[in-house]
Scaffold this motif. Structure first.
Motif, PDB file in Angstrom:
ATOM      1  N   ASP A   1      54.442  39.865  30.390  1.00  0.00           N
ATOM      2  CA  ASP A   1      55.130  38.688  30.927  1.00  0.00           C
ATOM      3  C   ASP A   1      55.104  38.652  32.454  1.00  0.00           C
ATOM      4  OD1 ASP A   1      56.812  40.819  31.345  1.00  0.00           O
ATOM      5  OD2 ASP A   1      58.639  39.776  30.726  1.00  0.00           O
ATOM      6  N   THR A   2      54.147  39.373  33.055  1.00  0.00           N
ATOM      7  CA  THR A   2      54.002  39.381  34.507  1.00  0.00           C
ATOM      8  C   THR A   2      53.138  38.206  34.956  1.00  0.00           C
ATOM      9  OG1 THR A   2      54.274  41.774  34.685  1.00  0.00           O
ATOM     10  CG2 THR A   2      53.108  40.681  36.473  1.00  0.00           C
TER      11      THR A   2
ATOM     12  N   ASP B   1      42.305  42.799  31.785  1.00  0.00           N
ATOM     13  CA  ASP B   1      42.581  41.906  30.655  1.00  0.00           C
ATOM     14  C   ASP B   1      43.780  41.018  30.935  1.00  0.00           C
ATOM     15  OD1 ASP B   1      40.450  42.985  29.312  1.00  0.00           O
ATOM     16  OD2 ASP B   1      41.659  44.034  27.796  1.00  0.00           O
ATOM     17  N   ARG B   2      44.805  41.551  31.599  1.00  0.00           N
ATOM     18  CA  ARG B   2      45.986  40.732  31.883  1.00  0.00           C
ATOM     19  C   ARG B   2      45.672  39.623  32.877  1.00  0.00           C
ATOM     20  NH1 ARG B   2      48.699  37.393  31.216  1.00  0.00           N
ATOM     21  NH2 ARG B   2      50.812  37.056  32.010  1.00  0.00           N
ATOM     22  N   VAL B   3      44.888  39.933  33.899  1.00  0.00           N
ATOM     23  CA  VAL B   3      44.512  38.901  34.869  1.00  0.00           C
ATOM     24  C   VAL B   3      43.615  37.860  34.200  1.00  0.00           C
ATOM     25  CG1 VAL B   3      43.380  38.426  37.075  1.00  0.00           C
ATOM     26  CG2 VAL B   3      44.795  40.482  36.809  1.00  0.00           C
TER      27      VAL B   3
ATOM     28  N   ALA C   1      47.436  36.139  34.432  1.00  0.00           N
ATOM     29  CA  ALA C   1      48.248  36.635  35.539  1.00  0.00           C
ATOM     30  C   ALA C   1      47.502  36.468  36.857  1.00  0.00           C
ATOM     31  CB  ALA C   1      48.602  38.104  35.326  1.00  0.00           C
ATOM     32  N   GLY C   2      48.247  36.322  37.939  1.00  0.00           N
ATOM     33  CA  GLY C   2      47.651  36.335  39.263  1.00  0.00           C
ATOM     34  C   GLY C   2      47.526  37.764  39.765  1.00  0.00           C
TER      35      GLY C   2
END
Length: 216
Positions: A50-51, A73-75, A79-80
């Protein structure tokens, strides 16, 4: 919105002092700010999931495959990712996916701390109202992705024992889309004093917001 500050590594870039400059700025723009002083956070999906914005200041570190995959993977998922100087450009040299996401890597800064000019280029909301300005800091020579959206450049003179650099125009700050995410990078920011220079601070603050939201 949630921002994650990841800081550590070589202390010469003062990662704590530099990132603290932007904590209140982020809070004032509605971010809940969490700090991690280990790269292991990149392998913790309970934190990353949730970032909205990852601000990294970590020089000379190595990313494990699990850390690299978790971050990239999160970016890519939305995500920024934002940072400056060696905190993003002189880390994870062996991590090809990380390097690809960031869009560049640091190689050298001929002469160390020197005087040079930063030229604002193009027409972008991040640089709106900013004009070219002078700095006294390290002039980063990088290997770069040719698809970057370049916000500012510097022209090397060939001085400081590096005649082969004469006339080269090198990006100083850039953005890039990475999947559903956004990446902002600035080569400025060797020290807190560098980041507190008004045009550098404005550029950095707007870059952080753009990476998180697509708006500056």
């Amino acid at each position: 919105m949630k921002a994650l500050i990841v800081r550590g590594g070589w202390d010469g870039h003062q990662p704590v002092a530099c990132t603290e400059l932007f904590r209140d700025f982020l809070k004032n723009h509605g971010f809940a700010v969490q700090t991690a002083e280990t790269l292991d956070v990149y392998a913790d999906q309970s934190v990353l999931a949730d970032t909205d914005l990852i601000v990294q200041c970590w020089t000379r570190g190595r990313l494990t495959p699990e850390q690299e995959t978790g971050l990239v993977d999160r970016v890519r998922a939305g995500a920024g990712f934002a940072g400056w100087h060696g905190g993003v450009l002189a880390v994870g040299y062996e991590a090809a996916d990380y390097q690809y996401m960031v869009g560049g890597r640091f190689l050298n800064h001929p002469g160390g701390l020197i005087d040079y000019r930063v030229d604002i280029t193009g027409d972008d909301p991040i640089t709106a109202g900013l004009t070219s300005f002078d700095v006294h800091t390290e002039q980063y020579w990088c290997h770069l992705d040719p698809t970057l959206n370049v916000l500012a450049t510097t022209t090397f003179t060939g001085a400081h024992g590096a005649p082969e650099t004469a006339g080269a125009v090198m990006p100083v700050a850039w953005t890039r889309q990475f999947g559903a995410g956004r990446v902002f990078v600035s080569t400025l920011g060797h020290s807190p004093a560098d980041l507190e220079l008004p045009p550098t601070r404005t550029l950095t603050e707007r870059g952080l917001l753009w990476a998180a939201t697509g708006r500056s």
